[in-house]
Design an enzyme around this catalytic site. Structure first.
Site, PDB file in Angstrom:
ATOM      1  NE  ARG A   1      -3.938  -2.079   2.154  1.00  7.90           N
ATOM      2  CZ  ARG A   1      -3.798  -3.109   2.984  1.00  7.90           C
ATOM      3  NH1 ARG A   1      -2.852  -3.097   3.907  1.00  7.90           N
ATOM      4  NH2 ARG A   1      -4.623  -4.130   2.920  1.00  7.90           N
TER       5      ARG A   1
ATOM      6  CE  LYS B   1      -1.037  13.095 -15.329  1.00  6.54           C
ATOM      7  NZ  LYS B   1      -1.299  13.478 -16.727  1.00  6.54           N
TER       8      LYS B   1
ATOM      9  CD  GLU C   1       6.849  16.063 -23.332  1.00  5.19           C
ATOM     10  OE1 GLU C   1       6.091  16.995 -23.006  1.00  5.19           O
ATOM     11  OE2 GLU C   1       6.415  14.973 -23.777  1.00  5.19           O
TER      12      GLU C   1
ATOM     13  CE  LYS D   1       4.776  16.955 -14.858  1.00  4.07           C
ATOM     14  NZ  LYS D   1       4.908  15.717 -15.531  1.00  4.07           N
TER      15      LYS D   1
ATOM     16  CD  GLU E   1      -4.351  15.199 -16.437  1.00  2.93           C
ATOM     17  OE1 GLU E   1      -3.390  15.623 -17.062  1.00  2.93           O
ATOM     18  OE2 GLU E   1      -4.788  14.037 -16.576  1.00  2.93           O
TER      19      GLU E   1
ATOM     20  NE  ARG F   1      -0.017  16.300 -13.687  1.00  5.89           N
ATOM     21  CZ  ARG F   1       0.688  15.561 -12.856  1.00  5.89           C
ATOM     22  NH1 ARG F   1       0.383  15.526 -11.580  1.00  5.89           N
ATOM     23  NH2 ARG F   1       1.713  14.850 -13.281  1.00  5.89           N
TER      24      ARG F   1
ATOM     25  CG  ASN G   1      -1.948  16.012 -21.260  1.00  8.42           C
ATOM     26  OD1 ASN G   1      -1.014  15.234 -21.370  1.00  8.42           O
ATOM     27  ND2 ASN G   1      -2.775  15.995 -20.238  1.00  8.42           N
TER      28      ASN G   1
ATOM     29  CG  HIS H   1       0.981  15.343 -24.650  1.00  4.98           C
ATOM     30  ND1 HIS H   1       1.715  16.496 -24.765  1.00  4.98           N
ATOM     31  CD2 HIS H   1       1.770  14.470 -23.969  1.00  4.98           C
ATOM     32  CE1 HIS H   1       2.890  16.342 -24.166  1.00  4.98           C
ATOM     33  NE2 HIS H   1       2.954  15.118 -23.678  1.00  4.98           N
TER      34      HIS H   1
ATOM     35  CG  HIS I   1      -1.334  10.712 -26.305  1.00  2.49           C
ATOM     36  ND1 HIS I   1      -2.015  11.288 -25.257  1.00  2.49           N
ATOM     37  CD2 HIS I   1      -0.075  10.539 -25.874  1.00  2.49           C
ATOM     38  CE1 HIS I   1      -1.195  11.456 -24.235  1.00  2.49           C
ATOM     39  NE2 HIS I   1       0.001  11.005 -24.586  1.00  2.49           N
TER      40      HIS I   1
ATOM     41  CG  HIS J   1       5.866  10.810 -25.466  1.00  2.00           C
ATOM     42  ND1 HIS J   1       4.514  10.649 -25.658  1.00  2.00           N
ATOM     43  CD2 HIS J   1       6.001  11.814 -24.558  1.00  2.00           C
ATOM     44  CE1 HIS J   1       3.863  11.499 -24.885  1.00  2.00           C
ATOM     45  NE2 HIS J   1       4.738  12.223 -24.215  1.00  2.00           N
TER      46      HIS J   1
END
Ligand code: NAD
Ligand code: GLY
Length: 358
Positions: A121, A143, A185, A227, A237, A241, A245, A248, A252, A265
């Protein structure tokens, strides 16, 4: 060395950016978490390059240390890989004071963070990013995720590290293609929040391409600060946030439709930013000059700016699967000016189609 702080109440931590930091990580980790033991998770090639340097710092602190190797590549971000690591940790009787250390790029960081967030946990973990992309983006903000055949990054937790150590020395061995993926980025961070960073990139692109130390330290630390400030405003998010993206949604779709193999990427995001700017212009949000500056900067860094031969209709279909999609509407991050951004909940398919064909 630059020290930045990400302020998230009891989940706050420092981001250290500088040279020759690997050897000292043991000292900082000991001061922050006092681990019962450390397990470093990395790739065989990264272990060969930096494993000894990093683990010797833990040994000097008398912290029992093991290194676990996982194969390179996106396929390692899987539940199967995570299970293998859980079993090793259990076999070694790793307790809740065990600290996991991610030594590598975003694949290692996302996988290690996911395991740290779920093993017993939650156990503490440290990010030691070794790609430019991981140093300016994936190691900061908590993330974590693994992939499933039906979707990338679909299984994960928000789980913050206790420390991020970005050692610029590690970038010396990074292939140029991966270096440029990180630059994409950084450009994104300039567009969304910081016109000064964007102008610095415009002025200094040749020095940055030549790996100039000072310029590099400046853009990495500035990117981490941007960031961090976005994550501080909206850690999970719920809305803001999403600005991270930018580029993106289209990026993506390009990655998915080209089988995650044609582009890094960062390259896909670079193309995505150009077309997001075109869409911003088409919907009256930004001037032609803004689109041109974004396109020129991306080109100057030797990143791609043109969509590959993909059908607009297939791309739009793929965009519906994006995590940002809500209530069957494709959400876009659009630019108003360099350093100023807007989250747009819905753009008509016909306009998206026009931008993709433009
Ligand atoms: P990566 O981790 O696959 O690294 C790219 C390649 O570089 C690998 O082959 C790796 O072994 C090699 N490498 C790493 N460091 C090196 C070094 N110093 N010298 C030589 N080779 C080195 O890719 P990446 O671009 O770092 O990360 C991509 C991943 O990050 C994706 O899975 C993406 O989903 C994830 N990501 C996560 C976030 C987040 O916020 N968590 C943000 C962006 C991307
Ligand atoms: N890379 C996007 C985010 O961290 O939110």
């Amino acid at each position: 060395m630059k020290r930045l702080n990400i302020d998230l109440a009891d989940r706050s931590y420092e981001i250290l950016v500088g040279r020759g930091l690997l050897e000292k990580a043991g000292e900082w980790v000991q001061a922050i978490v006092k681990p019962s033991r450390v397990v470093i998770i990395t790739h065989p090639s990264i272990n060969l390059l930096y494993g000894e340097k990093l683990s010797s710092g833990f040994s000097r602190q008398d912290i029992p240390t093991r290194i676990l190797e996982v194969p390179e590549g996106e396929t390692s971000k899987s539940l199967e890989q995570a299970e293998k690591i859980y079993d090793h940790l259990l076999e070694w009787k790793c307790d809740r004071q065990t600290v996991l250390v991610a030594l590598g790029g975003g694949v290692i960081g996302d996988l290690t963070g996911f395991i740290a967030g779920t093993y017993m946990r939650g156990v503490p973990f440290i990010q030691i990013p070794t790609t430019l992309l991981a140093q300016v983006d994936s190691s900061v903000g908590g993330k974590t995720a693994v992939n499933r055949p039906l979707g990338k990054n679909m299984i994960g937790v928000f789980y913050q590290p206790k420390l991020v150590v970005a050692d610029l020395e590690t970038l010396k061995s990074l292939p140029e293609k991966e270096y440029k993926a990180g630059i994409a980025e950084i450009i994104k961070h300039g567009v969304i929040e910081d016109a000064q960073l964007f102008e610095f990139l415009e002025r200094q692109f040749q020095n940055i391409l030549a790996h100039d130390t000072e310029a590099l330290e400046h853009i990495i630390a500035t990117s981490c600060a941007i960031k961090a400030s976005v994550v501080e405003k909206d850690e999970r998010e719920s809305h803001y946030r999403m600005v991270l993206n930018f580029g993106h949604t289209i990026g993506h779709a390009i990655e998915a439709l080209t089988g995650y193999s044609k582009y890094t990427h960062g390259e896909a995001v670079a193309i995505g930013m150009v077309y997001a700017a075109k869409l911003s212009q088409l919907t009256g949000r930004c001037s032609q000059d803004v689109t041109q500056r974004i396109t020129d900067l991306i080109k100057n860094f030797g990143l791609p700016t043109q969509l590959p031969d993909l059908k607009a209709k297939d791309m739009i279909q793929s965009m519906y699967l994006d995590k940002k999609t809500a209530h069957k509407k494709i959400r876009f991050i659009l630019v108003k000016d360099i350093g100023s951004i807007e989250i747009v909940d819905h753009v008509e398919e016909t306009i998206i189609q026009e931008a993709l064909q433009g």
